[in-house]
Design a protein around this motif. Structure first.
Motif, PDB file in Angstrom:
ATOM      1  N   UNK A  66       0.844  -1.198   0.000  1.00 53.42           N
ATOM      2  CA  UNK A  66       0.000   0.000   0.000  1.00 53.42           C
ATOM      3  C   UNK A  66       0.877   1.243   0.000  1.00 53.42           C
ATOM      4  N   UNK A  67       0.567   2.184  -0.889  1.00 54.35           N
ATOM      5  CA  UNK A  67       1.271   3.458  -0.929  1.00 54.35           C
ATOM      6  C   UNK A  67       0.236   4.575  -0.869  1.00 54.35           C
ATOM      7  N   UNK A  70       8.155  12.153  -2.470  1.00 54.56           N
ATOM      8  CA  UNK A  70       9.071  11.086  -2.874  1.00 54.56           C
ATOM      9  C   UNK A  70       8.342   9.750  -2.827  1.00 54.56           C
ATOM     10  N   UNK A  71       8.360   9.035  -3.954  1.00 51.70           N
ATOM     11  CA  UNK A  71       7.809   7.688  -3.999  1.00 51.70           C
ATOM     12  C   UNK A  71       8.944   6.697  -3.863  1.00 51.70           C
ATOM     13  N   UNK A  72       8.893   5.905  -2.802  1.00 52.09           N
ATOM     14  CA  UNK A  72       9.972   4.968  -2.496  1.00 52.09           C
ATOM     15  C   UNK A  72       9.476   3.539  -2.655  1.00 52.09           C
ATOM     16  N   UNK A  73      10.167   2.767  -3.496  1.00 55.98           N
ATOM     17  CA  UNK A  73       9.823   1.360  -3.709  1.00 55.98           C
ATOM     18  C   UNK A  73      11.036   0.504  -3.411  1.00 55.98           C
ATOM     19  N   UNK A 129       6.292   3.101   0.007  1.00 57.16           N
ATOM     20  CA  UNK A 129       5.267   4.087   0.331  1.00 57.16           C
ATOM     21  C   UNK A 129       5.756   5.442  -0.155  1.00 57.16           C
ATOM     22  N   UNK A 130       4.880   6.447  -0.005  1.00 61.12           N
ATOM     23  CA  UNK A 130       5.277   7.818  -0.273  1.00 61.12           C
ATOM     24  C   UNK A 130       5.978   8.378   0.961  1.00 61.12           C
ATOM     25  N   UNK A 131       7.097   9.047   0.720  1.00 66.59           N
ATOM     26  CA  UNK A 131       7.828   9.753   1.771  1.00 66.59           C
ATOM     27  C   UNK A 131       7.452  11.226   1.684  1.00 66.59           C
ATOM     28  N   UNK A 132       6.625  11.726   2.611  1.00 64.15           N
ATOM     29  CA  UNK A 132       6.213  13.131   2.554  1.00 64.15           C
ATOM     30  C   UNK A 132       7.325  14.043   3.054  1.00 64.15           C
ATOM     31  N   UNK A 133       7.210  15.310   2.723  1.00 64.97           N
ATOM     32  CA  UNK A 133       8.169  16.293   3.216  1.00 64.97           C
ATOM     33  C   UNK A 133       8.017  16.461   4.719  1.00 64.97           C
ATOM     34  N   UNK A 134       9.145  16.714   5.377  1.00 62.59           N
ATOM     35  CA  UNK A 134       9.130  16.979   6.815  1.00 62.59           C
ATOM     36  C   UNK A 134       8.614  18.384   7.075  1.00 62.59           C
ATOM     37  N   UNK A 155       7.332 -11.247   3.851  1.00 65.89           N
ATOM     38  CA  UNK A 155       6.059 -10.529   4.009  1.00 65.89           C
ATOM     39  C   UNK A 155       6.249  -9.244   4.818  1.00 65.89           C
ATOM     40  N   UNK A 156       7.152  -8.405   4.365  1.00 66.14           N
ATOM     41  CA  UNK A 156       7.407  -7.138   5.051  1.00 66.14           C
ATOM     42  C   UNK A 156       6.889  -5.967   4.213  1.00 66.14           C
ATOM     43  N   UNK A 157       6.496  -4.922   4.913  1.00 64.57           N
ATOM     44  CA  UNK A 157       5.990  -3.710   4.259  1.00 64.57           C
ATOM     45  C   UNK A 157       6.525  -2.482   4.968  1.00 64.57           C
ATOM     46  N   UNK A 158       6.632  -1.376   4.216  1.00 68.04           N
ATOM     47  CA  UNK A 158       7.271  -0.159   4.710  1.00 68.04           C
ATOM     48  C   UNK A 158       6.321   1.038   4.653  1.00 68.04           C
ATOM     49  N   UNK A 159       6.482   1.934   5.632  1.00 66.07           N
ATOM     50  CA  UNK A 159       5.823   3.238   5.588  1.00 66.07           C
ATOM     51  C   UNK A 159       6.776   4.260   6.190  1.00 66.07           C
ATOM     52  N   UNK A 160       6.477   5.545   6.004  1.00 59.73           N
ATOM     53  CA  UNK A 160       7.338   6.613   6.504  1.00 59.73           C
ATOM     54  C   UNK A 160       6.540   7.577   7.374  1.00 59.73           C
TER      55      UNK A 160
END
Length: 500
Positions: free
Chosen positions: A157-158, A253-256, A263-268, A367-372
């Motif tokens: 999911x992104x 930033x779209x990180x794959x 996921x999408x990396x939003x601006x800080x 089965x790992x997934x990432x988010x920011x």
């Protein structure tokens, strides 16, 4: 009498006449002294930009748009999302508003505050979207873009909040590692081209790259830039700075990752002495903190985890030294230990502005997934997040200082349902993880608004889970103030300027 004297007398006469007219037309008929306190009024226009969601034929993307109900807003109004296309650009270049409307059909239109609307796109042809809302649809207008991938790099999911255009962005947590494909998407909403610089900072400082300078983003256009093409050496942990020389853009930033989803990396949030990163999931198996000090001074910060019961220092990471102009990263492992938490960075002595972000991983093995989670701004007056489902939404609220009370309101669904509301107390120094209220008779997706009622500052985020085939697909969006109101100072006539 000479000509100079005559001119001077004429000027004085004109000044006296203007002064007399102005004095007679002071609002309210009085020359009241001093400016009044600024008043907060609903915004009249909001702009949002959604990046190109995917280049994969397997992508399924949903959009949810929502405007909370506001007092004192305009009676009329409309909110539209339009594809960023060449047809729109050509119409705009001719200054032909009618042609602009005919050139592109709106992808999504909102007409009523308090009721979310949704749309869907499939495959790799979905364009970037440029959105505007005015009148009663403008205050707090929020759009969520959620994409799911069944397979491939970045599968899972992104999700991304569509963002307002600006001129300066910081992205701690970007990467050009072997398994990562990070693209920064630059979208220009205006009728003139924008010129953008992209700078990358690693653990040894800025990485020189002429390729990242003076990137042209055409009017109503969107440009994806693969970060690994800007520098030669692979860098696992980077901080990216996007600065706009002319015009303005939205940047995300779209990180794959080949193994860890994406996921999408939003601006800080803007650099600050204190940074709050809310909403680390209770079952996070890996958490990486990336921090950067953009100024000329090093930063020393205290690292604390605000858990459900209080604030603690992660073992072995009570403090962090961030060198000026250099990216610092530290792996915190499964720092939450089965309880939802938030990370709070505060200066140990002198406050030095920093930016920071978290990469969060859930699941094990294949089965790992990432988010920011980027450092975010305070909820403020009100925060809004769209695209909540009947299952899978978790709200995290943290009060870094004193105890706070907040109201959480669930809107009606996109296809039906009755709004619901509930009040929560967030104890000082803790994170409150909750399943938010859902509309009665919910059909479709709904939006959540968070409003502080009393007490200290509150920060928040929403996690949306969409698991599939054993992969714990999820995405996290922070909850900064939705900018539904703006401070408007009271102005009065100052006649003294006519005498200077």
């Amino acid at each position: 009498m000479n000509r100079t004297t005559q001119s001077l007398i004429a000027a004085v006469a004109v000044l006296a006449a203007v002064t007399g007219f102005a004095a007679a037309n002071v609002p309210g008929g009085s020359g009241d002294d001093g400016a009044k306190a600024a008043e907060r009024l609903p915004v009249e226009r909001t702009s949002l930009l959604c990046p190109v969601p995917s280049s994969s034929d397997l992508a399924e993307t949903s959009y949810t748009a929502f405007t909370p109900k506001s007092k004192d807003s305009e009676e009329a109004g409309k909110a539209e999302l339009l594809p960023a296309t060449q047809a729109l650009t050509e119409a705009a270049s001719k200054g032909d508003d009618e042609a602009k409307k005919k050139a592109v059909k709106p992808f999504l239109t909102s007409k009523t505050p308090g009721k979310p609307v949704a749309g869907e796109e499939s495959g790799a042809e979905s364009p970037a979207l440029i959105g505007t809302a005015d009148g009663r649809l403008a205050p707090g207008w929020t759009v969520q873009q959620t994409t799911t991938y069944a397979a491939g790099s970045g599968r899972g999911v992104q999700g991304a909040n569509c963002t307002a255009p600006d001129t300066d962005f910081w992205f701690p947590g970007a990467s050009t590692a072997k398994d990562r494909s990070d693209y920064v998407h630059l979208t220009n909403p205006d009728d003139a081209a924008a010129v953008v610089d992209v700078e990358l900072y690693g653990p040894d400082g800025r990485i020189k790259s002429e390729v990242g300078e003076s990137i042209q983003v055409q009017p109503h256009g969107s440009v994806p830039v693969l970060l690994s093409t800007l520098i030669q050496k692979e860098q696992t942990n980077l901080t990216m700075h996007v600065s706009v020389r002319s015009g303005r853009v939205a940047a995300a930033v779209q990180s794959s990752d080949d193994k860890l989803g994406g996921d999408w990396l939003p601006a800080s949030a803007d650099p600050a002495g204190r940074v709050v990163l809310p909403g680390i999931p209770k079952d996070a198996t890996s958490v990486r903190l990336v921090a950067f000090a953009p100024g000329s001074d090093d930063a020393d910060v205290k690292v604390q985890l605000a858990s459900p019961t209080g604030s603690i220092s992660p073992a072995g990471h009570a403090t962090l030294h961030v060198k000026s102009g250099m990216t610092t990263a530290v792996d915190l492992g499964d720092v939450t230990k089965g309880e939802a938490g938030s990370l709070v960075l505060t200066p140990t002595e002198d406050a030095v502005p920093v930016v920071a972000g978290l990469r969060v991983v859930r699941g094990k093995g294949a089965d790992q997934e990432t988010a920011f989670i980027p450092g975010t701004s305070v909820v403020g007056t009100r925060a809004t997040v769209a695209d909540n489902r009947a299952k899978g939404s978790t709200l995290s609220l943290v009060a870094p200082g004193k105890t706070a009370k907040v109201r959480v309101t669930a809107s009606a669904g996109t296809e039906g349902g009755t709004p619901a509301s509930r009040t929560y107390t967030v104890k000082g120094g803790t994170t409150l993880g909750i399943k938010p209220p859902a509309p009665a008779g919910l059909k479709g997706a709904y939006a959540l608004t968070v409003e502080p009622l009393s007490g200290a500052e509150v920060y928040g985020s929403r996690m949306l889970e969409i698991p599939e085939d054993g992969v714990p697909g999820f995405t996290i969006q922070t909850l900064p103030d939705d900018r539904g109101t703006v401070s408007v100072p009271d102005s009065e006539q100052d006649l003294t300027v006519l005498q200077k």
